[in-house]
Design a protein around this motif. Structure first.
Motif, PDB file in Angstrom:
ATOM      1  N   GLN A   1     -39.733 -46.895  58.090  1.00  0.00           N
ATOM      2  CA  GLN A   1     -40.005 -45.577  57.525  1.00  0.00           C
ATOM      3  C   GLN A   1     -39.943 -44.512  58.620  1.00  0.00           C
ATOM      4  OE1 GLN A   1     -43.773 -45.673  55.451  1.00  0.00           O
ATOM      5  NE2 GLN A   1     -43.039 -47.113  53.907  1.00  0.00           N
ATOM      6  N   THR A   2     -39.962 -43.260  58.173  1.00  0.00           N
ATOM      7  CA  THR A   2     -40.083 -42.134  59.091  1.00  0.00           C
ATOM      8  C   THR A   2     -41.519 -41.615  59.012  1.00  0.00           C
ATOM      9  OG1 THR A   2     -39.227 -40.768  57.295  1.00  0.00           O
ATOM     10  CG2 THR A   2     -37.670 -41.416  59.008  1.00  0.00           C
ATOM     11  N   LEU A   3     -41.943 -40.905  60.054  1.00  0.00           N
ATOM     12  CA  LEU A   3     -43.328 -40.421  60.084  1.00  0.00           C
ATOM     13  C   LEU A   3     -43.563 -39.384  58.995  1.00  0.00           C
ATOM     14  CD1 LEU A   3     -46.040 -40.488  61.699  1.00  0.00           C
ATOM     15  CD2 LEU A   3     -45.170 -38.525  62.978  1.00  0.00           C
ATOM     16  N   THR A   4     -42.600 -38.485  58.828  1.00  0.00           N
ATOM     17  CA  THR A   4     -42.702 -37.455  57.793  1.00  0.00           C
ATOM     18  C   THR A   4     -41.512 -37.621  56.844  1.00  0.00           C
ATOM     19  OG1 THR A   4     -41.558 -35.898  59.255  1.00  0.00           O
ATOM     20  CG2 THR A   4     -43.960 -35.860  59.298  1.00  0.00           C
ATOM     21  N   THR A   5     -41.476 -36.826  55.793  1.00  0.00           N
ATOM     22  CA  THR A   5     -40.448 -36.989  54.761  1.00  0.00           C
ATOM     23  C   THR A   5     -39.045 -36.775  55.333  1.00  0.00           C
ATOM     24  OG1 THR A   5     -42.057 -35.937  53.308  1.00  0.00           O
ATOM     25  CG2 THR A   5     -39.870 -36.350  52.395  1.00  0.00           C
ATOM     26  N   PRO A   6     -38.163 -37.755  55.180  1.00  0.00           N
ATOM     27  CA  PRO A   6     -36.800 -37.592  55.700  1.00  0.00           C
ATOM     28  C   PRO A   6     -35.900 -36.871  54.699  1.00  0.00           C
ATOM     29  CG  PRO A   6     -36.989 -39.745  54.714  1.00  0.00           C
ATOM     30  CD  PRO A   6     -38.357 -39.079  54.559  1.00  0.00           C
ATOM     31  N   ASN A   7     -34.797 -36.364  55.194  1.00  0.00           N
ATOM     32  CA  ASN A   7     -33.774 -35.801  54.320  1.00  0.00           C
ATOM     33  C   ASN A   7     -33.069 -36.960  53.612  1.00  0.00           C
ATOM     34  OD1 ASN A   7     -30.828 -34.972  53.801  1.00  0.00           O
ATOM     35  ND2 ASN A   7     -31.818 -33.016  54.154  1.00  0.00           N
ATOM     36  N   CYS A   8     -33.253 -37.044  52.302  1.00  0.00           N
ATOM     37  CA  CYS A   8     -32.702 -38.174  51.538  1.00  0.00           C
ATOM     38  C   CYS A   8     -31.176 -38.165  51.564  1.00  0.00           C
ATOM     39  CB  CYS A   8     -33.177 -38.117  50.090  1.00  0.00           C
ATOM     40  SG  CYS A   8     -34.938 -38.417  49.885  1.00  0.00           S
ATOM     41  N   THR A   9     -30.607 -36.969  51.524  1.00  0.00           N
ATOM     42  CA  THR A   9     -29.145 -36.853  51.531  1.00  0.00           C
ATOM     43  C   THR A   9     -28.588 -37.476  52.808  1.00  0.00           C
ATOM     44  OG1 THR A   9     -29.600 -34.671  50.587  1.00  0.00           O
ATOM     45  CG2 THR A   9     -27.303 -35.195  51.067  1.00  0.00           C
ATOM     46  N   LEU A  10     -29.180 -37.099  53.928  1.00  0.00           N
ATOM     47  CA  LEU A  10     -28.700 -37.614  55.211  1.00  0.00           C
ATOM     48  C   LEU A  10     -28.939 -39.119  55.320  1.00  0.00           C
ATOM     49  CD1 LEU A  10     -27.500 -37.206  58.014  1.00  0.00           C
ATOM     50  CD2 LEU A  10     -29.748 -36.454  58.811  1.00  0.00           C
ATOM     51  N   ALA A  11     -30.060 -39.588  54.800  1.00  0.00           N
ATOM     52  CA  ALA A  11     -30.328 -41.030  54.839  1.00  0.00           C
ATOM     53  C   ALA A  11     -29.249 -41.780  54.063  1.00  0.00           C
ATOM     54  CB  ALA A  11     -31.710 -41.325  54.263  1.00  0.00           C
ATOM     55  N   ASN A  12     -28.887 -41.253  52.894  1.00  0.00           N
ATOM     56  CA  ASN A  12     -27.834 -41.898  52.105  1.00  0.00           C
ATOM     57  C   ASN A  12     -26.497 -41.871  52.847  1.00  0.00           C
ATOM     58  OD1 ASN A  12     -29.468 -42.547  49.887  1.00  0.00           O
ATOM     59  ND2 ASN A  12     -29.172 -40.542  48.936  1.00  0.00           N
ATOM     60  N   GLN A  13     -26.207 -40.730  53.449  1.00  0.00           N
ATOM     61  CA  GLN A  13     -24.945 -40.611  54.186  1.00  0.00           C
ATOM     62  C   GLN A  13     -24.927 -41.545  55.394  1.00  0.00           C
ATOM     63  OE1 GLN A  13     -25.351 -36.309  54.642  1.00  0.00           O
ATOM     64  NE2 GLN A  13     -23.486 -35.990  53.436  1.00  0.00           N
ATOM     65  N   MET A  14     -26.072 -41.667  56.044  1.00  0.00           N
ATOM     66  CA  MET A  14     -26.161 -42.502  57.239  1.00  0.00           C
ATOM     67  C   MET A  14     -26.020 -43.979  56.873  1.00  0.00           C
ATOM     68  SD  MET A  14     -29.133 -42.025  60.058  1.00  0.00           S
ATOM     69  CE  MET A  14     -28.965 -42.616  61.740  1.00  0.00           C
ATOM     70  N   PHE A  15     -26.603 -44.352  55.743  1.00  0.00           N
ATOM     71  CA  PHE A  15     -26.455 -45.726  55.242  1.00  0.00           C
ATOM     72  C   PHE A  15     -24.971 -46.055  55.091  1.00  0.00           C
ATOM     73  CE2 PHE A  15     -25.577 -48.343  51.517  1.00  0.00           C
ATOM     74  CZ  PHE A  15     -26.329 -49.481  51.750  1.00  0.00           C
ATOM     75  N   VAL A  16     -24.250 -45.154  54.427  1.00  0.00           N
ATOM     76  CA  VAL A  16     -22.821 -45.374  54.163  1.00  0.00           C
ATOM     77  C   VAL A  16     -22.021 -45.341  55.463  1.00  0.00           C
ATOM     78  CG1 VAL A  16     -20.782 -44.302  53.100  1.00  0.00           C
ATOM     79  CG2 VAL A  16     -22.909 -44.551  51.783  1.00  0.00           C
ATOM     80  N   GLN A  17     -22.320 -44.374  56.321  1.00  0.00           N
ATOM     81  CA  GLN A  17     -21.525 -44.186  57.537  1.00  0.00           C
ATOM     82  C   GLN A  17     -21.718 -45.338  58.528  1.00  0.00           C
ATOM     83  OE1 GLN A  17     -19.103 -42.571  58.478  1.00  0.00           O
ATOM     84  NE2 GLN A  17     -19.232 -41.668  60.507  1.00  0.00           N
ATOM     85  N   LEU A  18     -22.941 -45.799  58.694  1.00  0.00           N
ATOM     86  CA  LEU A  18     -23.159 -46.887  59.654  1.00  0.00           C
ATOM     87  C   LEU A  18     -22.543 -48.184  59.148  1.00  0.00           C
ATOM     88  CD1 LEU A  18     -26.782 -46.101  60.864  1.00  0.00           C
ATOM     89  CD2 LEU A  18     -24.659 -45.836  62.159  1.00  0.00           C
ATOM     90  N   ASP A  19     -22.589 -48.383  57.837  1.00  0.00           N
ATOM     91  CA  ASP A  19     -21.921 -49.558  57.269  1.00  0.00           C
ATOM     92  C   ASP A  19     -20.420 -49.474  57.539  1.00  0.00           C
ATOM     93  OD1 ASP A  19     -22.071 -51.962  55.385  1.00  0.00           O
ATOM     94  OD2 ASP A  19     -20.530 -50.719  54.440  1.00  0.00           O
ATOM     95  N   TYR A  20     -19.872 -48.275  57.386  1.00  0.00           N
ATOM     96  CA  TYR A  20     -18.444 -48.061  57.666  1.00  0.00           C
ATOM     97  C   TYR A  20     -18.123 -48.340  59.141  1.00  0.00           C
ATOM     98  CZ  TYR A  20     -14.328 -45.277  58.905  1.00  0.00           C
ATOM     99  OH  TYR A  20     -13.140 -44.857  59.431  1.00  0.00           O
ATOM    100  N   ILE A  21     -18.945 -47.797  60.027  1.00  0.00           N
ATOM    101  CA  ILE A  21     -18.679 -47.960  61.465  1.00  0.00           C
ATOM    102  C   ILE A  21     -18.743 -49.434  61.867  1.00  0.00           C
ATOM    103  CG2 ILE A  21     -19.625 -47.522  63.780  1.00  0.00           C
ATOM    104  CD1 ILE A  21     -20.471 -44.726  62.775  1.00  0.00           C
TER     105      ILE A  21
END
Lengths: 378, 378
Positions: A240-260
């Motif tokens: 988890q993150t300490l405070t509320t994360p940007n959900c959009t970026l989390a979704n994008q990061m999930f997709v992008q790191l899987d791609y990389i």
């Protein structure tokens, strides 16, 4: 939606950078609760893939900070430099200076070892500075975004660690675009961000921390709240993150790191960046009067700085920017303060080419052809 | 893109909250350079519309922090409480406690005035605490997300200001959903965030600061870097952020604030939230044994807390969550630590209904009907 007045430009600046269509589209994935099981469906693979990309294992923990790379860097200062201790900030440019500023404005006893713009860290001078100041902590920039210089962090951290000091590394503009020898260097905390070589929007700082950092933080008072790596790790251990994360970026990061990691491949990604560095070097060698600015052997894989010929000013580069804008690009006319300084010293200014993240050699080739036709002749 | 395992749930939690389709789509708008003219096409209207929504004029400046509401709150502590001064943190719940924690972990001399969960700030007790502690700064929560209690910040700030202290207000979960009397209260800094009643993803902290705050910050040492409101204002004056912002969120915020101010209308938005509060109150009054938790007259317009009947436990509420998940919702079984405390004291736990941001009365009506069929009978 109302029409917006926004231009669709391809960003060749040094971050934020070009976002490829698949990553933009991933922004349409659903929002989620950050204390719900849905959170872990994003952040567990994100953290796992970040560790793969960093080449680190169980000796390192990952923290995702809400904010930016600076958030992670400032947390490293507040969590790992005790009041009264000396921190030595090694600077080869504006972002090395920023690490120093962060130490000063947080009330730390900070000294600086500065190198001329365009030069990399010199091992003998680092050793001498450590002998002189006996710092408990030393910070160094892996990839200086203002000058396009990459430091040898393995060599630097070896010197730092031999002296008994902790090493903190700013890897903001290189992580995801080149091999980052985080484990090999032995640095206690390596900070980076999403909006550079990871090819994502800004929004998260990322840090890799060792047990040594955790141990040290326990002895540092007044670490603050969001800047406390121990508080952050309490959440990070649960993905988890300490405070509320940007959900959009989390979704994008999930997709992008899987791609990389699973589609492009980490080694291929790094090789692509090196190839782009070489393409830009070839381009510059073909431009009469233009020169690479970074010290030989230290040119960054993710951005290149170019010194312009005599007679060409910052004003001219700003004009280039507008011509390139009309061609659909955002061109980078150099780091403002550095160019001011260079012109004040009677030296020629520089411009920058960001070739980081998901920019492809084909995109870069087209960009360089367009830029070559626009740059003023020497 | 590979299929993702993510559920499409409608969030009825207390933030992050439901993102309406137009806002998600705005995430597809182009990335931009944060030091380029394109930046101002987003942030100038964003800041202008934020001031309209806040009902403030030239006496207030807006700061957009990369991070979250906590980032703004922590900045208010670091920028506006000098070492050696006393800060009094008025707490009616977990987020009031968080403001206190932020003061403590930043090395400030902090005392707390705590109220029972569910109760609002009491003016006489606040006056007494100020007489006792003679604080230079007082913090108070406008809308306590853990208990659903709204404090009268005009009354509180009047007392605080009469004593000569600065007032700092946490408005994280209410701004954008109800009138926030920021100017009328005379608070020096009002902090809020994007992911609650503004109906946006998380990612930015927002602050409204007065000249009094600017003046005070100039006298506070060690304000840090990203937590220094003066450094932030240097950029905000140019409609910029101190560090690289999330471009996606900036684009979404541009679209969403234009929608709020020019399409839905500010007064209509506030009226919609009040109507939803009343709908939930009606719903609860029809549930045998269930009761509103917040002190009468202080129920929040953006979220409602409900005390469950005897015999129903947190475990039961977590089961409700999973049944509601199967119906496509994310249900909020109450703030974890508060429910732990309540059960430990032999009291009944609570659950929460977030009705903030862009949730419509029609969506809420359907949700309440589904929830009513799922909640265990008393």
């Amino acid at each position: 939606m109302k029409d917006t007045p926004f231009a669709e430009l391809t960003l060749f600046i040094t971050g934020p950078t070009f976002i490829r269509p698949q990553v933009r589209q991933a922004g349409l994935l659903p929002e989620f609760g950050h204390r719900d099981t849905e959170n872990n469906l994003r952040f567990k693979p994100i953290m796992t893939n970040l560790k793969k990309l960093a080449g680190v294992g169980d000796d390192h923990q990952v923290i995702i900070f809400n904010g930016s790379g600076s958030t992670a860097m400032e947390a490293s200062i507040r969590s790992l430099v005790a009041d009264g201790e000396t921190v030595l900030n090694v600077s080869v440019g504006a972002f090395g200076d920023l690490y120093h500023k962060m130490a000063v404005v947080n009330g730390k006893k900070a000294v600086q070892l500065k190198f001329e713009p365009g030069r990399a860290m010199d091992a003998a001078l680092l050793e001498a500075a450590i002998r002189e100041h006996k710092p408990a902590v030393v910070t160094i920039t892996h990839n200086e975004t203002s000058t396009g210089v990459t430091n040898d962090i393995v060599a630097a951290c070896k010197i730092i660690r031999t002296s008994g000091a902790l090493a903190l590394v700013d890897g903001v503009s290189i992580f995801g675009g080149a091999a980052c020898p985080i484990a090999e260097s032995g640095c206690a905390m390596y900070s980076t961000s999403t909006q550079k070589s990871l090819g994502l929007p800004a929004g998260f700082g990322i840090a890799f921390v060792t047990a040594e950092a955790v141990d040290k933080a326990g002895k540092v008072a007044n670490r603050g709240h969001s800047s406390d790596i121990l508080g952050q790790l309490g959440r990070a251990g649960k993905f988890q993150t300490l405070t509320t994360p940007n959900c959009t970026l989390a979704n994008q990061m999930f997709v992008q790191l899987d791609y990389i990691v699973n589609e492009e491949g980490i080694e291929n990604r790094f090789a692509r960046h090196e190839a782009m560095r070489d393409m830009v070097a070839d381009f510059v060698s073909g431009l009469s009067g233009y020169e690479l600015f970074a010290q030989k052997g230290h040119g960054s894989a993710t951005l290149t700085t170019v010194r312009v010929p005599k007679g060409i000013s910052v004003k001219d580069l700003k004009a280039v920017k507008e011509v390139m804008r009309a061609k659909g690009y955002l061109y980078d006319p150099g780091y403002g303060k550095l160019n001011e300084q260079l012109e004040k010293e009677g030296k020629q200014p520089i411009f920058r080419i960001g070739h980081m993240g998901d920019i492809t050699p084909a995109m870069l080739e087209k960009y360089l052809a367009d830029l070559g036709s626009v740059l003023p002749k020497a």
